[in-house]
Design a protein around this motif. Sequence first.
Motif, mmCIF file in Angstrom:
data_model
loop_
_atom_site.group_PDB
_atom_site.id
_atom_site.type_symbol
_atom_site.label_atom_id
_atom_site.label_comp_id
_atom_site.label_asym_id
_atom_site.label_seq_id
_atom_site.Cartn_x
_atom_site.Cartn_y
_atom_site.Cartn_z
ATOM 1 N N ILE A 250 0.864 -1.179 0.000
ATOM 2 C CA ILE A 250 0.000 0.000 0.000
ATOM 3 C C ILE A 250 0.901 1.228 0.000
ATOM 4 O O ILE A 250 1.494 1.589 0.994
ATOM 5 N N SER A 251 1.016 1.851 -1.155
ATOM 6 C CA SER A 251 1.965 2.950 -1.277
ATOM 7 C C SER A 251 1.337 4.305 -0.975
ATOM 8 O O SER A 251 1.976 5.167 -0.400
ATOM 9 N N ASP A 252 0.103 4.495 -1.343
ATOM 10 C CA ASP A 252 -0.526 5.799 -1.176
ATOM 11 C C ASP A 252 -1.772 5.683 -0.315
ATOM 12 O O ASP A 252 -2.630 4.844 -0.572
ATOM 13 N N ARG A 253 -1.833 6.543 0.669
ATOM 14 C CA ARG A 253 -3.050 6.614 1.472
ATOM 15 C C ARG A 253 -4.043 7.479 0.716
ATOM 16 O O ARG A 253 -3.688 8.484 0.118
ATOM 17 N N ILE A 254 -5.295 7.082 0.734
ATOM 18 C CA ILE A 254 -6.347 7.866 0.100
ATOM 19 C C ILE A 254 -7.081 8.610 1.197
ATOM 20 O O ILE A 254 -7.563 8.003 2.156
ATOM 21 N N ALA A 255 -7.152 9.909 1.056
ATOM 22 C CA ALA A 255 -7.841 10.724 2.051
ATOM 23 C C ALA A 255 -9.279 10.942 1.604
ATOM 24 O O ALA A 255 -9.550 11.188 0.434
ATOM 25 N N ILE A 256 -10.188 10.831 2.551
ATOM 26 C CA ILE A 256 -11.594 11.124 2.286
ATOM 27 C C ILE A 256 -12.032 12.183 3.283
ATOM 28 O O ILE A 256 -11.856 12.035 4.488
ATOM 29 N N LYS A 257 -12.536 13.287 2.765
ATOM 30 C CA LYS A 257 -12.984 14.382 3.615
ATOM 31 C C LYS A 257 -14.390 14.094 4.129
ATOM 32 O O LYS A 257 -15.130 13.309 3.541
ATOM 33 N N ASP A 258 -14.746 14.768 5.218
ATOM 34 C CA ASP A 258 -16.082 14.583 5.803
ATOM 35 C C ASP A 258 -17.191 14.898 4.807
ATOM 36 O O ASP A 258 -18.283 14.360 4.905
ATOM 37 N N SER A 259 -16.924 15.779 3.880
ATOM 38 C CA SER A 259 -17.952 16.234 2.939
ATOM 39 C C SER A 259 -17.933 15.458 1.616
ATOM 40 O O SER A 259 -18.589 15.856 0.670
ATOM 41 N N GLU A 260 -17.186 14.362 1.544
ATOM 42 C CA GLU A 260 -17.043 13.641 0.285
ATOM 43 C C GLU A 260 -17.653 12.246 0.337
ATOM 44 O O GLU A 260 -17.697 11.612 1.392
ATOM 45 N N ILE A 261 -18.060 11.802 -0.821
ATOM 46 C CA ILE A 261 -18.430 10.411 -1.057
ATOM 47 C C ILE A 261 -17.484 9.919 -2.149
ATOM 48 O O ILE A 261 -17.324 10.583 -3.168
ATOM 49 N N MET B 83 -10.908 -6.084 -3.272
ATOM 50 C CA MET B 83 -10.666 -4.664 -3.539
ATOM 51 C C MET B 83 -11.244 -3.809 -2.413
ATOM 52 O O MET B 83 -10.700 -2.753 -2.102
ATOM 53 N N LEU B 84 -12.309 -4.274 -1.781
ATOM 54 C CA LEU B 84 -12.816 -3.594 -0.591
ATOM 55 C C LEU B 84 -11.732 -3.557 0.483
ATOM 56 O O LEU B 84 -11.477 -2.514 1.092
ATOM 57 N N ARG B 85 -11.070 -4.679 0.697
ATOM 58 C CA ARG B 85 -9.985 -4.745 1.686
ATOM 59 C C ARG B 85 -8.836 -3.809 1.300
ATOM 60 O O ARG B 85 -8.278 -3.111 2.149
ATOM 61 N N ILE B 86 -8.481 -3.809 0.026
ATOM 62 C CA ILE B 86 -7.388 -2.941 -0.436
ATOM 63 C C ILE B 86 -7.752 -1.475 -0.231
ATOM 64 O O ILE B 86 -6.947 -0.689 0.288
ATOM 65 N N LEU B 87 -8.958 -1.101 -0.622
ATOM 66 C CA LEU B 87 -9.358 0.299 -0.473
ATOM 67 C C LEU B 87 -9.453 0.704 0.996
ATOM 68 O O LEU B 87 -8.984 1.789 1.369
ATOM 69 N N LEU B 88 -10.053 -0.136 1.830
ATOM 70 C CA LEU B 88 -10.104 0.188 3.254
ATOM 71 C C LEU B 88 -8.695 0.336 3.830
ATOM 72 O O LEU B 88 -8.437 1.219 4.656
ATOM 73 N N SER B 89 -7.779 -0.504 3.378
ATOM 74 C CA SER B 89 -6.404 -0.395 3.874
ATOM 75 C C SER B 89 -5.773 0.927 3.452
ATOM 76 O O SER B 89 -4.995 1.512 4.206
ATOM 77 N N ARG B 90 -6.149 1.420 2.274
ATOM 78 C CA ARG B 90 -5.602 2.700 1.817
ATOM 79 C C ARG B 90 -6.268 3.875 2.520
ATOM 80 O O ARG B 90 -5.625 4.890 2.781
ATOM 81 N N TYR B 91 -7.548 3.760 2.819
ATOM 82 C CA TYR B 91 -8.225 4.825 3.564
ATOM 83 C C TYR B 91 -7.761 4.886 5.010
ATOM 84 O O TYR B 91 -7.669 5.967 5.593
ATOM 85 N N LEU B 92 -7.479 3.734 5.600
ATOM 86 C CA LEU B 92 -7.184 3.665 7.038
ATOM 87 C C LEU B 92 -5.704 3.458 7.356
ATOM 88 O O LEU B 92 -5.347 3.313 8.524
ATOM 89 N N ALA B 93 -4.858 3.406 6.334
ATOM 90 C CA ALA B 93 -3.411 3.206 6.514
ATOM 91 C C ALA B 93 -3.117 1.926 7.287
ATOM 92 O O ALA B 93 -2.374 1.915 8.269
#
Length: 182
Positions: free
Chosen positions: A22-33, A81-91
């Motif tokens: 997991i190289s890049d963390r994906i940030a999600i703002k409170d106002s985003e979907i 891919m759910l696991r991969i994305l959650l890992s990127r959102y949550l580091a």
Amino acid sequence: MFKSERVFDDNLLLSYFDDGYISDRIAIKDSEIHVWFLDIGNYDEYHMKSLFDILTLDEKAKMSHYVHVADQKRFLVGHSMLRILLSRYLAREPDDIILLNSKHGKLYMPQSNVSFNISHSGNRVALAFVKEKKIGVDIERMNSLDDYSQIAKNFFCHQKVNGFVLKQMRRKVWKNFMKYGR
């Protein structure tokens, strides 16, 4: 109220396999979907093997219960891919993600401020993520219908069918005029 919606496709995720971590963390703002649309056709045998390795033993067992290969692939791509994305959102690493089922069978991650939902149909998988709120997503494959009149004949009276067929003919004439008549 959400200020923005970000839509992604799986090209960004396929880089995960090149990096091997997991190289890049994906940030999600409170106002985003964030909504991710994945095409199962983009995943070759190498990717499928890598995705399979990400699933837990329970997920692998659940996947094996599907009779059709297409259903197994949808489950595999969606859940890994759910696991991969959650890992990127949550580091976190994908295997550190704990997923549970609610009493209604909906997946959730305990003690997380990121909520998600998954839907699949045909060769597509949709994953939606939001912070501090609940979210749902649903996709459906739409089949094209070429012979509306036959369907109408099966369900409507003769008078309604004639009106429906006439309307469809006018629509085709108008489309052809707009396409070729100018």
